[in-house]
Design an enzyme around this catalytic site. Sequence first.
Site, PDB file in Angstrom:
ATOM      1  N   TYR A  10       0.729  -1.211   0.112  1.00  0.00           N
ATOM      2  CA  TYR A  10      -0.135   0.035  -0.108  1.00  0.00           C
ATOM      3  C   TYR A  10       0.910   1.239   0.159  1.00  0.00           C
ATOM      4  O   TYR A  10       0.895   2.050  -0.809  1.00  0.00           O
ATOM      5  CB  TYR A  10      -0.914  -0.200   1.271  1.00  0.00           C
ATOM      6  CG  TYR A  10      -2.239  -0.936   0.867  1.00  0.00           C
ATOM      7  CD1 TYR A  10      -3.303  -0.381   0.232  1.00  0.00           C
ATOM      8  CD2 TYR A  10      -1.884  -2.324   1.223  1.00  0.00           C
ATOM      9  CE1 TYR A  10      -4.425  -1.180  -0.093  1.00  0.00           C
ATOM     10  CE2 TYR A  10      -3.011  -3.104   0.987  1.00  0.00           C
ATOM     11  CZ  TYR A  10      -4.234  -2.844   0.236  1.00  0.00           C
ATOM     12  OH  TYR A  10      -5.293  -3.482   0.179  1.00  0.00           O
ATOM     13  N   VAL A  11       1.852   1.333   0.762  1.00  0.00           N
ATOM     14  CA  VAL A  11       2.540   2.499   0.906  1.00  0.00           C
ATOM     15  C   VAL A  11       3.700   2.584  -0.066  1.00  0.00           C
ATOM     16  O   VAL A  11       3.539   3.852  -0.705  1.00  0.00           O
ATOM     17  CB  VAL A  11       3.362   2.490   2.548  1.00  0.00           C
ATOM     18  CG1 VAL A  11       4.281   3.631   2.413  1.00  0.00           C
ATOM     19  CG2 VAL A  11       2.446   2.604   3.534  1.00  0.00           C
ATOM     20  N   THR A 124       6.999   2.121   9.262  1.00  0.00           N
ATOM     21  CA  THR A 124       6.810   2.483  10.672  1.00  0.00           C
ATOM     22  C   THR A 124       7.527   1.600  11.369  1.00  0.00           C
ATOM     23  O   THR A 124       7.497   0.405  11.536  1.00  0.00           O
ATOM     24  CB  THR A 124       5.059   2.305  10.962  1.00  0.00           C
ATOM     25  OG1 THR A 124       4.542   3.168  10.285  1.00  0.00           O
ATOM     26  CG2 THR A 124       5.016   2.585  12.649  1.00  0.00           C
ATOM     27  N   HIS A 217      -4.910   8.296  17.470  1.00  0.00           N
ATOM     28  CA  HIS A 217      -6.048   8.119  16.488  1.00  0.00           C
ATOM     29  C   HIS A 217      -7.042   6.832  16.959  1.00  0.00           C
ATOM     30  O   HIS A 217      -8.187   7.012  17.191  1.00  0.00           O
ATOM     31  CB  HIS A 217      -5.779   7.517  15.111  1.00  0.00           C
ATOM     32  CG  HIS A 217      -5.203   8.952  14.559  1.00  0.00           C
ATOM     33  ND1 HIS A 217      -4.161   8.783  13.461  1.00  0.00           N
ATOM     34  CD2 HIS A 217      -4.877  10.295  14.986  1.00  0.00           C
ATOM     35  CE1 HIS A 217      -3.755  10.009  13.111  1.00  0.00           C
ATOM     36  NE2 HIS A 217      -4.223  10.690  13.930  1.00  0.00           N
ATOM     37  N   CYS A 268     -12.729  18.918  39.756  1.00  0.00           N
ATOM     38  CA  CYS A 268     -13.623  18.394  38.873  1.00  0.00           C
ATOM     39  C   CYS A 268     -13.397  17.154  38.038  1.00  0.00           C
ATOM     40  O   CYS A 268     -14.149  16.128  38.067  1.00  0.00           O
ATOM     41  CB  CYS A 268     -13.974  19.172  37.852  1.00  0.00           C
ATOM     42  SG  CYS A 268     -14.849  20.785  38.733  1.00  0.00           S
ATOM     43  N   LYS A 324      -3.434  23.721  40.466  1.00  0.00           N
ATOM     44  CA  LYS A 324      -2.809  24.330  39.318  1.00  0.00           C
ATOM     45  C   LYS A 324      -2.456  25.627  39.759  1.00  0.00           C
ATOM     46  O   LYS A 324      -2.872  26.350  40.671  1.00  0.00           O
ATOM     47  CB  LYS A 324      -3.742  24.408  38.058  1.00  0.00           C
ATOM     48  CG  LYS A 324      -5.193  25.026  38.169  1.00  0.00           C
ATOM     49  CD  LYS A 324      -5.804  24.921  37.007  1.00  0.00           C
ATOM     50  CE  LYS A 324      -7.388  25.643  36.861  1.00  0.00           C
ATOM     51  NZ  LYS A 324      -8.082  25.262  35.712  1.00  0.00           N
TER      52      LYS A 324
HETATM   53  N1  LIG Z   1      -0.839   0.533   4.991  1.00  0.00           N
HETATM   54  C1  LIG Z   1      -0.951   1.730   5.469  1.00  0.00           C
HETATM   55  O1  LIG Z   1      -1.853   2.801   5.405  1.00  0.00           O
HETATM   56  C2  LIG Z   1       0.446   2.635   6.243  1.00  0.00           C
HETATM   57  C3  LIG Z   1       0.524   3.867   6.767  1.00  0.00           C
HETATM   58  C4  LIG Z   1       1.561   4.270   7.210  1.00  0.00           C
HETATM   59  C5  LIG Z   1       2.645   3.383   7.259  1.00  0.00           C
HETATM   60  N2  LIG Z   1       2.327   2.376   6.914  1.00  0.00           N
HETATM   61  C6  LIG Z   1       3.611   1.608   7.151  1.00  0.00           C
HETATM   62  O2  LIG Z   1       4.343   1.250   5.966  1.00  0.00           O
HETATM   63  C7  LIG Z   1       5.098  -0.126   6.022  1.00  0.00           C
HETATM   64  C8  LIG Z   1       4.319  -0.654   4.840  1.00  0.00           C
HETATM   65  O3  LIG Z   1       2.998  -0.860   4.828  1.00  0.00           O
HETATM   66  P1  LIG Z   1       2.344  -1.497   3.707  1.00  0.00           P
HETATM   67  O4  LIG Z   1       0.882  -1.512   4.419  1.00  0.00           O
HETATM   68  O5  LIG Z   1       2.552  -1.070   2.587  1.00  0.00           O
HETATM   69  O6  LIG Z   1       2.742  -3.188   3.872  1.00  0.00           O
HETATM   70  P2  LIG Z   1       2.539  -4.297   2.732  1.00  0.00           P
HETATM   71  O7  LIG Z   1       2.627  -5.545   3.330  1.00  0.00           O
HETATM   72  O8  LIG Z   1       1.165  -4.082   1.963  1.00  0.00           O
HETATM   73  O9  LIG Z   1       3.744  -4.194   1.850  1.00  0.00           O
HETATM   74  C9  LIG Z   1       5.014  -4.489   1.852  1.00  0.00           C
HETATM   75  C10 LIG Z   1       5.713  -5.027   0.636  1.00  0.00           C
HETATM   76  O10 LIG Z   1       6.987  -5.038   0.796  1.00  0.00           O
HETATM   77  C11 LIG Z   1       7.405  -6.335   0.074  1.00  0.00           C
HETATM   78  N3  LIG Z   1       8.711  -6.697   0.619  1.00  0.00           N
HETATM   79  C12 LIG Z   1       8.956  -7.480   1.881  1.00  0.00           C
HETATM   80  N4  LIG Z   1      10.456  -7.736   1.834  1.00  0.00           N
HETATM   81  C13 LIG Z   1      10.866  -7.140   0.753  1.00  0.00           C
HETATM   82  C14 LIG Z   1      12.323  -6.861   0.294  1.00  0.00           C
HETATM   83  N5  LIG Z   1      13.586  -7.387   0.880  1.00  0.00           N
HETATM   84  N6  LIG Z   1      12.486  -6.360  -1.154  1.00  0.00           N
HETATM   85  C15 LIG Z   1      11.419  -5.504  -1.699  1.00  0.00           C
HETATM   86  N7  LIG Z   1      10.221  -5.700  -1.246  1.00  0.00           N
HETATM   87  C16 LIG Z   1       9.998  -6.326  -0.123  1.00  0.00           C
HETATM   88  C17 LIG Z   1       6.348  -7.385   0.185  1.00  0.00           C
HETATM   89  O11 LIG Z   1       6.455  -8.174  -0.847  1.00  0.00           O
HETATM   90  C18 LIG Z   1       4.980  -6.294   0.152  1.00  0.00           C
HETATM   91  O12 LIG Z   1       4.597  -6.191  -1.107  1.00  0.00           O
HETATM   92  C19 LIG Z   1       4.834  -0.843   7.290  1.00  0.00           C
HETATM   93  O13 LIG Z   1       5.778  -0.271   8.220  1.00  0.00           O
HETATM   94  C20 LIG Z   1       3.411   0.134   7.789  1.00  0.00           C
HETATM   95  O14 LIG Z   1       3.251  -0.083   9.169  1.00  0.00           O
HETATM   96  C21 LIG Z   1       1.352   1.777   6.623  1.00  0.00           C
END
Ligand SMILES: NC(=O)c1ccc[n+]([C@@H]2O[C@H](COP(=O)([O-])OP(=O)(O)OC[C@H]3O[C@@H](n4cnc5c(N)ncnc54)[C@H](O)[C@@H]3O)[C@@H](O)[C@H]2O)c1
Length: 438
Positions: A10-11, A124, A217, A268, A324
């Site tokens: 996703y990210v 993260t 949140h 309070c 306070k």
């Molecule tokens: N999903 C969200 O809305 C969101 C928002 C903010 C932060 N985050 C953080 O961002 C990070 C990623 O989240 P996400 O939801 O995109 O995860 P995800 O599981 O959807 O995607 C991670 C991707 O990384 C790939 N991957 C793993 N090892 C790899 C490597 N060695 N080389 C290349 N690719 C590799 C996986 O195959 C997968 O496609 C996490 O730390 C998450 O906590 C997510």
Amino acid sequence: MRISVFGLGYVGCVSAACLAGMGHEVIGVDVNQVKVDLVNDGRAPVVEERIGELIAEVTRSGALRATTDVAEAIGLSEVSLVCVGTPSEPNGSLCTTYLERVTEQIGAALAERGGRHTVVFRSTMLPGTCLNLLVPILEKSVGGTAGVDFGVAVNPEFLREGTSVRDFFDPPKTVVGELDRASGDVVTELYRGLPGEVFRVPVPTAEAIKYADNAFHGLKIGFANELGAVCQALGVDSHQVMDVFLADRKLNISSAYLRPGFAFGGSCLPKDLRSLVHAAQRADVSVPILSHVLPSNADHLQRAVELVERTGKRRVGLFGLSFKPGTDDLRESPLVELAERLFGKGYDLRIHDANVSLSRLLGANREYVETRLPHLAQLLADSVEEVLDHAEVCLVGTKDPAVLSALPQAGGPVIVDLVRLPDAEARRAEPGYVGLAW
Ligand SMILES: NC(=O)c1ccc[n+]([C@@H]2O[C@H](COP(=O)([O-])OP(=O)(O)OC[C@H]3O[C@@H](n4cnc5c(N)ncnc54)[C@H](O)[C@@H]3O)[C@@H](O)[C@H]2O)c1
């Protein structure tokens, strides 16, 4: 800029497509061949508003393509964004396996490549992960020094799934955790032209900000839902309540009450939380968040007692007593509770509060002191100096200017800061200073 994006989830997928849409040259990397093929076919590996059209457009124009080959991507880019997953382990701890693996791979490719490259972690991760775990991996595999031979930064992302493309182009903020100025400049340059404030902070601060956001949140949602359930049980429309609650931009939807400090008290908050939780229990409504607010507050107060205990000293000074600043109200003052606990443990205590002298206390306050802290009179000191002369350790629970100007810079009693003194940032590094929660 020429950018490689590791992890096309996703990210990563949204970051890669949007950065390509901004005019950068992007190469996505994933271990999953299916995701790589999808991107190269101009199709999105995730379902998100607008991402399908955007990926089709940027792959057609050649601004985005994908590969499974790390060395190829590193060879073609000057900056890497790491967006691999950091899921929970079964015990709740953060899984850093994917981060470690991809960092090793990037490091090995960088050792071959030569030239300046900046590695930016977008995943993260808990404070300390980058500097204590990932930088050593990079330095070992590259055979160089972070901040000198290659750049490192942390750039958490704040996009919401579902609207992440829109959020990317209109972010709530941009946070750049920079190991060195040059690394931060690279990240800032990536997003040039996007709206929203840019915060350049130390790396562990950037890591922690993401947790502050997500914890808050979750807390907001839990609070609203618990309050909704209590209101429903009491026959009140919770949305009407929250409409008015949300309209208060001074105390509710504001920065009020959100800076770490001492425990709360007063006539309070404790009383009203108690009766609300009691009403919920009578109505068989479970409110774990609301019912843990007072225990959390009590634990926070106990932290101050423990800081005094840890100094091993017996002669204690306390500045501030009322609940306070600017009032003599002592009812349920957390500082009174603190004084009482220290007194009960046999500490030799002296207290000064410019607003409180026994002769001036009247009515409910006087009665409160007489029942809750009968020995107050003999502990009260008339001047700041009297307390400083007495104390080996001094708790500062007020920002009274007379106290602030009298506090020694170094030497003298150990300062236990309960209020985040104006010069706390400088004092934090000094011996003889302890902040309650900073
Ligand atoms: N999903 C969200 O809305 C969101 C928002 C903010 C932060 N985050 C953080 O961002 C990070 C990623 O989240 P996400 O939801 O995109 O995860 P995800 O599981 O959807 O995607 C991670 C991707 O990384 C790939 N991957 C793993 N090892 C790899 C490597 N060695 N080389 C290349 N690719 C590799 C996986 O195959 C997968 O496609 C996490 O730390 C998450 O906590 C997510």
